[in-house]
Every structure is written in C-alpha cells, then in structure tokens.
Scaffold this motif. Sequence first.
Motif, PDB file in Angstrom:
ATOM      1  N   ALA A   1       0.812  -1.526  -0.447  1.00  0.00           N
ATOM      2  CA  ALA A   1       0.071  -0.036   0.218  1.00  0.00           C
ATOM      3  C   ALA A   1       0.864   1.395   0.065  1.00  0.00           C
ATOM      4  O   ALA A   1       0.078   2.320  -0.976  1.00  0.00           O
ATOM      5  CB  ALA A   1      -0.909   0.018   1.297  1.00  0.00           C
ATOM      6  N   ALA A   2       1.688   1.161   1.150  1.00  0.00           N
ATOM      7  CA  ALA A   2       2.758   2.199   1.389  1.00  0.00           C
ATOM      8  C   ALA A   2       3.027   2.896  -0.700  1.00  0.00           C
ATOM      9  O   ALA A   2       3.771   3.800  -0.920  1.00  0.00           O
ATOM     10  CB  ALA A   2       3.789   2.049   1.866  1.00  0.00           C
ATOM     11  N   LEU A   3       3.756   1.516  -0.784  1.00  0.00           N
ATOM     12  CA  LEU A   3       4.430   1.407  -1.619  1.00  0.00           C
ATOM     13  C   LEU A   3       3.666   1.858  -3.513  1.00  0.00           C
ATOM     14  O   LEU A   3       3.976   2.994  -4.325  1.00  0.00           O
ATOM     15  CB  LEU A   3       4.952   0.655  -3.198  1.00  0.00           C
ATOM     16  CG  LEU A   3       6.341   0.090  -4.182  1.00  0.00           C
ATOM     17  CD1 LEU A   3       7.361   1.465  -4.311  1.00  0.00           C
ATOM     18  CD2 LEU A   3       6.905  -0.860  -4.309  1.00  0.00           C
ATOM     19  N   LEU A   4       2.816   1.821  -3.557  1.00  0.00           N
ATOM     20  CA  LEU A   4       1.962   1.955  -4.692  1.00  0.00           C
ATOM     21  C   LEU A   4       1.618   3.276  -4.212  1.00  0.00           C
ATOM     22  O   LEU A   4       1.127   4.321  -5.410  1.00  0.00           O
ATOM     23  CB  LEU A   4       0.667   0.839  -4.626  1.00  0.00           C
ATOM     24  CG  LEU A   4       0.388  -0.261  -4.932  1.00  0.00           C
ATOM     25  CD1 LEU A   4      -0.978  -0.838  -4.451  1.00  0.00           C
ATOM     26  CD2 LEU A   4       0.791  -0.175  -6.247  1.00  0.00           C
ATOM     27  N   VAL A   5       1.264   3.647  -3.002  1.00  0.00           N
ATOM     28  CA  VAL A   5       1.227   4.981  -2.301  1.00  0.00           C
ATOM     29  C   VAL A   5       2.068   6.305  -3.425  1.00  0.00           C
ATOM     30  O   VAL A   5       2.013   7.008  -3.728  1.00  0.00           O
ATOM     31  CB  VAL A   5       0.542   5.890  -1.174  1.00  0.00           C
ATOM     32  CG1 VAL A   5       0.498   7.268  -0.962  1.00  0.00           C
ATOM     33  CG2 VAL A   5      -1.182   4.706  -1.248  1.00  0.00           C
ATOM     34  N   TRP A   6       2.833   5.732  -2.698  1.00  0.00           N
ATOM     35  CA  TRP A   6       4.007   6.026  -3.640  1.00  0.00           C
ATOM     36  C   TRP A   6       4.666   7.071  -4.559  1.00  0.00           C
ATOM     37  O   TRP A   6       4.814   7.703  -5.264  1.00  0.00           O
ATOM     38  CB  TRP A   6       5.395   5.923  -2.707  1.00  0.00           C
ATOM     39  CG  TRP A   6       6.790   6.449  -1.941  1.00  0.00           C
ATOM     40  CD1 TRP A   6       7.232   8.234  -2.461  1.00  0.00           C
ATOM     41  CD2 TRP A   6       7.565   5.819  -1.531  1.00  0.00           C
ATOM     42  NE1 TRP A   6       8.263   8.387  -1.646  1.00  0.00           N
ATOM     43  CE2 TRP A   6       8.645   7.398  -1.646  1.00  0.00           C
ATOM     44  CE3 TRP A   6       7.745   5.155  -0.515  1.00  0.00           C
ATOM     45  CZ2 TRP A   6      10.099   7.604  -0.507  1.00  0.00           C
ATOM     46  CZ3 TRP A   6       8.778   4.816   0.035  1.00  0.00           C
ATOM     47  CH2 TRP A   6       9.573   6.318   0.595  1.00  0.00           C
ATOM     48  N   VAL A   7       4.421   5.320  -5.748  1.00  0.00           N
ATOM     49  CA  VAL A   7       4.253   5.841  -7.126  1.00  0.00           C
ATOM     50  C   VAL A   7       3.309   6.746  -7.371  1.00  0.00           C
ATOM     51  O   VAL A   7       3.309   7.982  -8.538  1.00  0.00           O
ATOM     52  CB  VAL A   7       4.319   4.493  -7.252  1.00  0.00           C
ATOM     53  CG1 VAL A   7       4.128   4.754  -9.379  1.00  0.00           C
ATOM     54  CG2 VAL A   7       5.578   3.938  -7.163  1.00  0.00           C
ATOM     55  N   ALA A   8       1.625   6.931  -7.027  1.00  0.00           N
ATOM     56  CA  ALA A   8       0.670   7.763  -7.647  1.00  0.00           C
ATOM     57  C   ALA A   8       0.852   8.600  -7.017  1.00  0.00           C
ATOM     58  O   ALA A   8       0.702   9.569  -7.846  1.00  0.00           O
ATOM     59  CB  ALA A   8      -0.765   6.929  -6.670  1.00  0.00           C
ATOM     60  N   ILE A   9       1.550   9.138  -5.713  1.00  0.00           N
ATOM     61  CA  ILE A   9       1.397  10.628  -5.791  1.00  0.00           C
ATOM     62  C   ILE A   9       2.092  11.477  -6.393  1.00  0.00           C
ATOM     63  O   ILE A   9       1.875  12.345  -6.824  1.00  0.00           O
ATOM     64  CB  ILE A   9       1.384  10.571  -4.111  1.00  0.00           C
ATOM     65  CG1 ILE A   9       0.916  11.982  -3.769  1.00  0.00           C
ATOM     66  CG2 ILE A   9       2.794  10.142  -3.115  1.00  0.00           C
ATOM     67  CD1 ILE A   9       0.710  11.954  -2.585  1.00  0.00           C
ATOM     68  N   THR A  10       3.382  10.695  -6.796  1.00  0.00           N
ATOM     69  CA  THR A  10       4.316  11.473  -7.463  1.00  0.00           C
ATOM     70  C   THR A  10       4.028  11.552  -8.881  1.00  0.00           C
ATOM     71  O   THR A  10       4.949  12.032  -9.226  1.00  0.00           O
ATOM     72  CB  THR A  10       5.789  11.464  -7.022  1.00  0.00           C
ATOM     73  OG1 THR A  10       5.670   9.759  -7.833  1.00  0.00           O
ATOM     74  CG2 THR A  10       5.943  11.135  -5.468  1.00  0.00           C
ATOM     75  N   GLY A  11       2.677  10.271  -8.728  1.00  0.00           N
ATOM     76  CA  GLY A  11       2.703  10.044 -10.526  1.00  0.00           C
ATOM     77  C   GLY A  11       4.180   9.203 -11.168  1.00  0.00           C
ATOM     78  O   GLY A  11       4.098   9.941 -13.056  1.00  0.00           O
TER      79      GLY A  11
END
Length: 237
Positions: free
Chosen positions: A62-72
């Motif tokens: 979850a942390a990795l997915l959000v890390w990638v998503a929020i930075t595009g």
Amino acid sequence: MKALILAVQFMTRLPLPAVAANEKDFAQAIRWFPMAGIFIGLCVAGAAWAGQRHDPWTGALAALLVWVAITGALHLDGLGDIADAAGAAHGDRERLSAVLADPHIGSFGVTAIGLQLIAKLILLRLAMGTIPLAALAVVPVAARIGPLFWTLTLPPLHRGMGTSFGAGANWPACLAWFLVLDALAWWWSPALLFALPAMAIWNLWLRRKIGGISGDGHGAGIELVETATLALLVLAA
C-alpha cells in the motif's frame, strides 16, 4: 504562497487549484520541494499504517503504490532516463544527450525502474513495525532537499524545467532545510541523516558520468536518496 503551490503541483498529483505564475514564482518553487515531500511522506505513512493493520506485506505494498501514485512516477521516469543514458552513451556526451532527449525507454531504464520498485517494496516490508511511521514520512522530505544541493553544486546539463526551477536555489534555503532535517533526525532517527552523504555521492556520480544536472538527474537522485535513506533506517532499527 504561489511558489509553495507550484512546488506541490510539480512534485505531486494532489488536486490543487491552478495559479497564475511568472518565472520568478517557478524559480522560487524549488525552495519548497522538501515541503512537498511532507505531503508525500504523510500519504505514504498513512497508507503503510492502514495496510499493516492487515499484515506487513499489505502495508508495504500500500505504501509503495501510494508513493508511486502521488508522485505520478515522475522521479522513476528520471531514473529510467538516466539509466538508459549512462548505459548506452559509453562516455560519448553527444550520445548521452541524445538518449536523454529520447522519450522512449530502453532495457537499462526498465531494469533500473524494476530494481528500484523491488528494493523499495522489500525495504518497506522490513520497515513495517520496526521504524516509526513518522520517520518513514520524513524520507521523502530528506530526498527533496537534494535538488537544492545539486543545483547549487553542479553545472546545468541543458536548459529545461530543471533550470527554470533551479534559478531560485540558494544556500540559505538549502542550509535551512539541512537544519530542519537535522532536527527531525534528532527527534526520530539519526539514520535519516544518511540522506546527506547519499546526496553527495549522487553529486559525484553525476559530475563524473553525466557532466551536470538536469531534470532527469534530479528525479533519479530523489529516488536513489529515498531508497538509500530507507535502507539505513531499516538497518539502524
């Protein structure tokens, strides 16, 4: 205020209102890149907290997915471009510039991005339950001090978005953020200070292999400093 909004808009995919800005506003935005890291860090830590309530791997993913998503995936793109350029140029500066300008990604870039995501996922899994989530939230902040430091210590590779932002970098702002990082490290974990030598190592590598700093160099550096700092946090725990 405009500079802060521009920094968050550029560094994240958070929905923010459009603002009218001039070149001076864009230049000053680089001073607020670490502040954008605060929003990224809070979202990553929040995702980790929610996911690890199920199990540690869910928290890490979850942390990795959000890390990638929020930075595009902005910085991952820079990492891929730098990997392609360094792998294909073989010391030829003209070839290096041509590869950096090519929008397509090659095998070196794919490999670098894949290894980066795997490394972050494993380190996040090891971090679950072993380091404070607040310390995890500081990692993106620490890495985004890097663009200030690299802009001030490396020549620009070419004109582009990196130079537009870089015009506003200055040593008082850079040193102020170093002091903020020092305070956060004292409060949460001294391992956060490893971001500083990681920035210096990336500086040396860019100077020797690439010859200067560009937007891709900033993006790749942010990714690598994040991973190096996260690794030291895990080891220190």
